[in-house]
Design a protein around this motif. Structure first.
Motif, short mmCIF file in Angstrom:
data_model
loop_
_atom_site.label_atom_id
_atom_site.label_comp_id
_atom_site.label_asym_id
_atom_site.label_seq_id
_atom_site.Cartn_x
_atom_site.Cartn_y
_atom_site.Cartn_z
N ASP A 35 0.83 -1.20 0.00
CA ASP A 35 0.00 0.00 0.00
C ASP A 35 0.87 1.25 0.00
O ASP A 35 1.63 1.50 0.94
N LEU A 36 0.74 2.07 -1.04
CA LEU A 36 1.56 3.27 -1.18
C LEU A 36 1.31 4.30 -0.09
O LEU A 36 2.20 5.10 0.23
N HIS A 37 0.12 4.32 0.49
CA HIS A 37 -0.15 5.29 1.55
C HIS A 37 0.75 5.08 2.76
O HIS A 37 0.95 5.99 3.56
N ASN A 59 2.35 13.33 9.27
CA ASN A 59 2.37 12.38 8.16
C ASN A 59 2.47 10.95 8.66
O ASN A 59 1.76 10.05 8.18
N ALA A 60 3.36 10.72 9.63
CA ALA A 60 3.52 9.38 10.19
C ALA A 60 2.23 8.92 10.86
O ALA A 60 1.78 7.78 10.67
N ALA A 61 1.63 9.80 11.66
CA ALA A 61 0.40 9.44 12.37
C ALA A 61 -0.72 9.09 11.40
O ALA A 61 -1.44 8.10 11.58
N ARG A 62 -0.88 9.88 10.34
CA ARG A 62 -1.97 9.63 9.40
C ARG A 62 -1.74 8.36 8.58
O ARG A 62 -2.70 7.67 8.21
N ALA A 63 -0.48 8.01 8.33
CA ALA A 63 -0.19 6.73 7.66
C ALA A 63 -0.53 5.56 8.58
O ALA A 63 -1.14 4.57 8.15
N ILE A 64 -0.17 5.67 9.84
CA ILE A 64 -0.48 4.63 10.83
C ILE A 64 -1.99 4.48 10.97
O ILE A 64 -2.53 3.36 10.97
N GLU A 91 0.92 16.97 1.10
CA GLU A 91 0.31 15.70 1.51
C GLU A 91 -0.98 15.45 0.73
O GLU A 91 -1.29 14.31 0.37
N ARG A 92 -1.72 16.52 0.46
CA ARG A 92 -2.95 16.37 -0.34
C ARG A 92 -2.61 15.96 -1.78
O ARG A 92 -3.31 15.13 -2.37
N ILE A 93 -1.57 16.55 -2.34
CA ILE A 93 -1.15 16.19 -3.70
C ILE A 93 -0.72 14.72 -3.74
O ILE A 93 -1.09 13.98 -4.66
N ARG A 94 0.04 14.31 -2.75
CA ARG A 94 0.48 12.91 -2.67
C ARG A 94 -0.73 11.98 -2.56
O ARG A 94 -0.79 10.93 -3.21
N ASN A 95 -1.71 12.36 -1.75
CA ASN A 95 -2.93 11.56 -1.59
C ASN A 95 -3.65 11.41 -2.93
O ASN A 95 -4.12 10.32 -3.29
N ASP A 96 -3.74 12.50 -3.68
CA ASP A 96 -4.38 12.46 -5.00
C ASP A 96 -3.62 11.54 -5.95
O ASP A 96 -4.23 10.77 -6.71
N ARG A 97 -2.30 11.62 -5.93
CA ARG A 97 -1.49 10.79 -6.83
C ARG A 97 -1.65 9.30 -6.49
O ARG A 97 -1.78 8.47 -7.39
N ILE A 98 -1.63 9.00 -5.21
CA ILE A 98 -1.79 7.61 -4.80
C ILE A 98 -3.17 7.10 -5.19
O ILE A 98 -3.33 5.96 -5.66
N GLY A 134 -6.15 3.53 -6.39
CA GLY A 134 -7.60 3.58 -6.25
C GLY A 134 -8.13 3.78 -4.85
O GLY A 134 -9.33 3.66 -4.63
N THR A 135 -7.28 4.08 -3.88
CA THR A 135 -7.76 4.35 -2.52
C THR A 135 -7.19 5.68 -2.03
O THR A 135 -6.12 6.11 -2.45
N ARG A 136 -7.92 6.30 -1.12
CA ARG A 136 -7.51 7.57 -0.54
C ARG A 136 -7.32 7.41 0.97
O ARG A 136 -7.88 6.49 1.58
N ASN A 137 -6.53 8.31 1.54
CA ASN A 137 -6.36 8.32 2.99
C ASN A 137 -7.44 9.22 3.58
O ASN A 137 -7.41 10.44 3.42
N LEU A 138 -8.39 8.61 4.27
CA LEU A 138 -9.50 9.34 4.87
C LEU A 138 -9.02 10.48 5.75
O LEU A 138 -9.63 11.56 5.78
N PHE A 139 -7.93 10.27 6.47
CA PHE A 139 -7.49 11.24 7.47
C PHE A 139 -6.77 12.43 6.86
O PHE A 139 -6.50 13.41 7.56
N ILE A 140 -6.47 12.34 5.57
CA ILE A 140 -5.98 13.50 4.82
C ILE A 140 -7.15 14.25 4.23
O ILE A 140 -7.23 15.49 4.29
N ASP A 141 -8.11 13.52 3.66
CA ASP A 141 -9.31 14.15 3.09
C ASP A 141 -10.18 14.80 4.16
O ASP A 141 -10.77 15.87 3.93
N ASP A 142 -10.27 14.18 5.32
CA ASP A 142 -11.13 14.65 6.40
C ASP A 142 -10.35 14.63 7.72
O ASP A 142 -10.48 13.70 8.52
N PRO A 143 -9.51 15.64 7.96
CA PRO A 143 -8.68 15.64 9.16
C PRO A 143 -9.46 15.50 10.46
O PRO A 143 -8.96 14.94 11.44
N ASP A 144 -10.71 15.97 10.49
CA ASP A 144 -11.52 15.85 11.70
C ASP A 144 -11.83 14.39 12.04
O ASP A 144 -12.18 14.08 13.18
N ALA A 145 -11.72 13.50 11.05
CA ALA A 145 -11.98 12.08 11.31
C ALA A 145 -11.00 11.51 12.33
O ALA A 145 -11.33 10.54 13.04
#
Length: 217
Positions: A97-99, A151-156, A187-194, A199-210
């Protein structure tokens, strides 16, 4: 690609829809690492822990798994690629998983091998230097610099959320790191590229309040 990946591809492709979410594009770490350098970081970028700039693939760099392969295996209670892929069909997708992958210097990976994220008291901390970068460590423990904590926390948290892996540390600590180092434009650009690659996104980048909603009954 590991030879084991070919043998188990049909098995876990069929089973993946019944398992946790997560990506189903890259099968194993070797396949993911090729895409990591040739497609995600083809124009270069910055390393995670030292914020060192690089241009394209560099033999002194590695694709570092934030939620380490060792931790994934320990969580799944398996010891080898073969054993883990048989026991958990989603395993090769987890390690591919690239994320969860960020650029890091080889020297950093060697120093931090098997270390776990934590917060280290200044009085107990040891500092290791790699070039202009200084890192805080203790016995089998590592605290990233403030610029890398979010970045580390959101990947974890992504690996925890997508693959139902246990958190390798207190939720409250990762939430603090998320607040200290908020999502930024890169980080948002990286999320878009991944997302375009696997085909998957990191929820915690798209919605930090999550992040703050985690742990709430």
């Amino acid at each position: 690609m590991h030879s084991i990946a070919i043998g188990f591809l049909a098995l876990f492709t069929a089973a993946s829809t019944a398992l946790a979410d997560g990506q189903t594009h890259y099968v194993g770490s070797e396949e993911a690492e090729r895409a990591f350098w040739s497609e995600l970081y083809t124009s270069g970028g910055d390393t995670l822990y030292c914020a060192a700039s690089f241009n394209g693939m560099d033999t002194n760099l590695v694709a570092s798994a934030v939620y380490s392969v060792r931790q994934i295996r320990r969580s799944l209670r398996c010891a080898t690629t073969n054993q883990c892929a048989i026991k958990t069909p989603k395993y090769l997708y987890m390690v591919g998983d690239l994320h969860n992958l960020y650029p890091s210097q080889k020297e950093i990976e060697e120093e931090l091998q098997n270390a776990q994220f934590t917060e280290i008291d200044e009085a107990q901390a040891k500092r290791i230097g790699v070039g202009d970068c200084e890192l805080k460590t203790d016995f089998k423990a590592f605290e990233p610099a403030d610029h890398a904590k979010g970045n580390a926390a959101r990947a974890i948290l992504y690996m925890h959320h997508e693959y139902k892996l246990p958190l390798p540390g207190p939720l409250e600590m990762f939430q603090r790191w998320h607040r200290l180092d908020p999502v930024d434009a890169m980080e948002r650009i990286r999320n878009d590229r991944i997302a375009s690659l696997q085909g998957t996104r990191n929820l915690f980048i798209d919605d930090p309040d999550a992040v703050e909603r985690l742990g709430i009954p």
